[in-house]
Scaffold this motif. Sequence first.
Motif, PDB file in Angstrom:
ATOM      1  N   VAL A  21     -32.205 -26.718  23.405  1.00 22.19           N
ATOM      2  CA  VAL A  21     -32.959 -27.177  22.242  1.00 22.19           C
ATOM      3  C   VAL A  21     -32.546 -28.599  21.870  1.00 22.19           C
ATOM      4  O   VAL A  21     -33.388 -29.448  21.575  1.00 22.19           O
ATOM      5  N   PRO A  27     -38.607 -30.540  17.725  1.00 20.64           N
ATOM      6  CA  PRO A  27     -38.910 -29.114  17.558  1.00 20.64           C
ATOM      7  C   PRO A  27     -39.659 -28.554  18.762  1.00 20.64           C
ATOM      8  O   PRO A  27     -40.568 -29.198  19.292  1.00 20.64           O
ATOM      9  N   LEU A  48     -31.974 -16.656  20.718  1.00 25.68           N
ATOM     10  CA  LEU A  48     -32.526 -17.508  19.660  1.00 25.68           C
ATOM     11  C   LEU A  48     -32.331 -16.860  18.288  1.00 25.68           C
ATOM     12  O   LEU A  48     -31.985 -17.548  17.307  1.00 25.68           O
ATOM     13  N   GLN A  49     -32.519 -15.545  18.218  1.00 26.97           N
ATOM     14  CA  GLN A  49     -32.325 -14.841  16.946  1.00 26.97           C
ATOM     15  C   GLN A  49     -30.865 -14.921  16.494  1.00 26.97           C
ATOM     16  O   GLN A  49     -30.579 -15.086  15.303  1.00 26.97           O
ATOM     17  N   LEU A  52     -30.325 -18.321  15.088  1.00 25.99           N
ATOM     18  CA  LEU A  52     -30.968 -18.420  13.777  1.00 25.99           C
ATOM     19  C   LEU A  52     -30.133 -17.710  12.710  1.00 25.99           C
ATOM     20  O   LEU A  52     -29.944 -18.233  11.595  1.00 25.99           O
ATOM     21  N   LEU A  57     -29.662 -22.770  14.417  1.00 23.77           N
ATOM     22  CA  LEU A  57     -31.041 -23.213  14.613  1.00 23.77           C
ATOM     23  C   LEU A  57     -31.829 -22.888  13.353  1.00 23.77           C
ATOM     24  O   LEU A  57     -31.449 -22.017  12.569  1.00 23.77           O
ATOM     25  N   SER A  58     -32.941 -23.593  13.180  1.00 22.03           N
ATOM     26  CA  SER A  58     -33.867 -23.242  12.116  1.00 22.03           C
ATOM     27  C   SER A  58     -35.248 -23.043  12.745  1.00 22.03           C
ATOM     28  O   SER A  58     -35.527 -23.582  13.823  1.00 22.03           O
ATOM     29  N   TYR A  59     -36.104 -22.279  12.067  1.00 26.94           N
ATOM     30  CA  TYR A  59     -37.412 -21.939  12.622  1.00 26.94           C
ATOM     31  C   TYR A  59     -38.499 -22.291  11.625  1.00 26.94           C
ATOM     32  O   TYR A  59     -38.416 -21.942  10.441  1.00 26.94           O
ATOM     33  N   THR A  65     -41.882 -23.377  15.691  1.00 32.00           N
ATOM     34  CA  THR A  65     -40.965 -24.192  16.492  1.00 32.00           C
ATOM     35  C   THR A  65     -39.521 -24.009  16.032  1.00 32.00           C
ATOM     36  O   THR A  65     -39.255 -23.713  14.860  1.00 32.00           O
ATOM     37  N   TYR A  66     -38.612 -24.210  16.995  1.00 26.77           N
ATOM     38  CA  TYR A  66     -37.179 -24.164  16.734  1.00 26.77           C
ATOM     39  C   TYR A  66     -36.623 -25.584  16.739  1.00 26.77           C
ATOM     40  O   TYR A  66     -37.067 -26.445  17.508  1.00 26.77           O
ATOM     41  N   LYS A  67     -35.617 -25.821  15.889  1.00 22.41           N
ATOM     42  CA  LYS A  67     -34.887 -27.093  15.927  1.00 22.41           C
ATOM     43  C   LYS A  67     -33.451 -26.835  15.490  1.00 22.41           C
ATOM     44  O   LYS A  67     -33.123 -25.741  15.002  1.00 22.41           O
TER      45      LYS A  67
END
Length: 263
Positions: A21, A27, A48-49, A52, A57-59, A65-67
């Motif tokens: 990422v 994103p 990814l979860q 988060l 990460l943020s969604y 999108t993820y960033k």
Amino acid sequence: MTIEKRGDGTVGKALDVLSEVAEIGSPVRFSSLLKTSKYPKATLYRLLQTLLNQDMLSYNEEEQTYKLGLKLVRMAHSAWLQSSLAPVAVPFIDELSAKVGETVHLAELDNGQVLYVDKRNPASPIEMYSQAGKVGPAYCTGVGKAMMAFLEESELSKVISKQAFFKYTDHTITSEKALRKELTMIKKEGISFDRQEHEEKIICISSPILTSNGRVIGGLSITSSTDIHSLESLEKYKPELLATSEQIGKEAGAWSFPEKSIN
């Protein structure tokens, strides 16, 4: 203490995804990550979860999108303060860039490569690869060669073994023999040059940052373009470059700059 290396398990896999990422630099959707990821769909989603849940990460629900998350930003800033030369060097590189009117890079060796830890641009910055946080090759950058030239032989051999010797331009050094020959000259002169070896038109003059006992802890460069300077005209900055490197080295010594492994 000896650290035994083992499989990294879930932590290692999550860090792989986090790095993916980060490297994309903007994103990214799950479908785009899945195309390049080495993990199957279910595993990638689970990782990814996890990231988060840890705020790494943020969604964005609307854009899907993820960033990178703010927690990671805070951790990166803390690492910058604790383990790099950057906080020590800030006033010195500010002054040097203002004095010469050129881009100044501060770097360290990290796993045999150049890690750019800070950068100062003049009023009219030149587009180039290097940015704070980016990693570049050591064998074909001025700052990388400057640091390598002043390593002990055992350390130097390890760093050289990690070089790819990929030919980026017609000026790139592509063999260990040629590199070692230049490193010998650099140690005699105290400075190195980037002769458009990593990027066309980008040139620089560089010096190592050493502790009082001669240990390499970083490197400093003044960078410009062949549209503005020649190598000869850049060399006029040698006194200012060496003086600034020495100042940073002394200040870092006062901070008891930590030993760092190059492996």
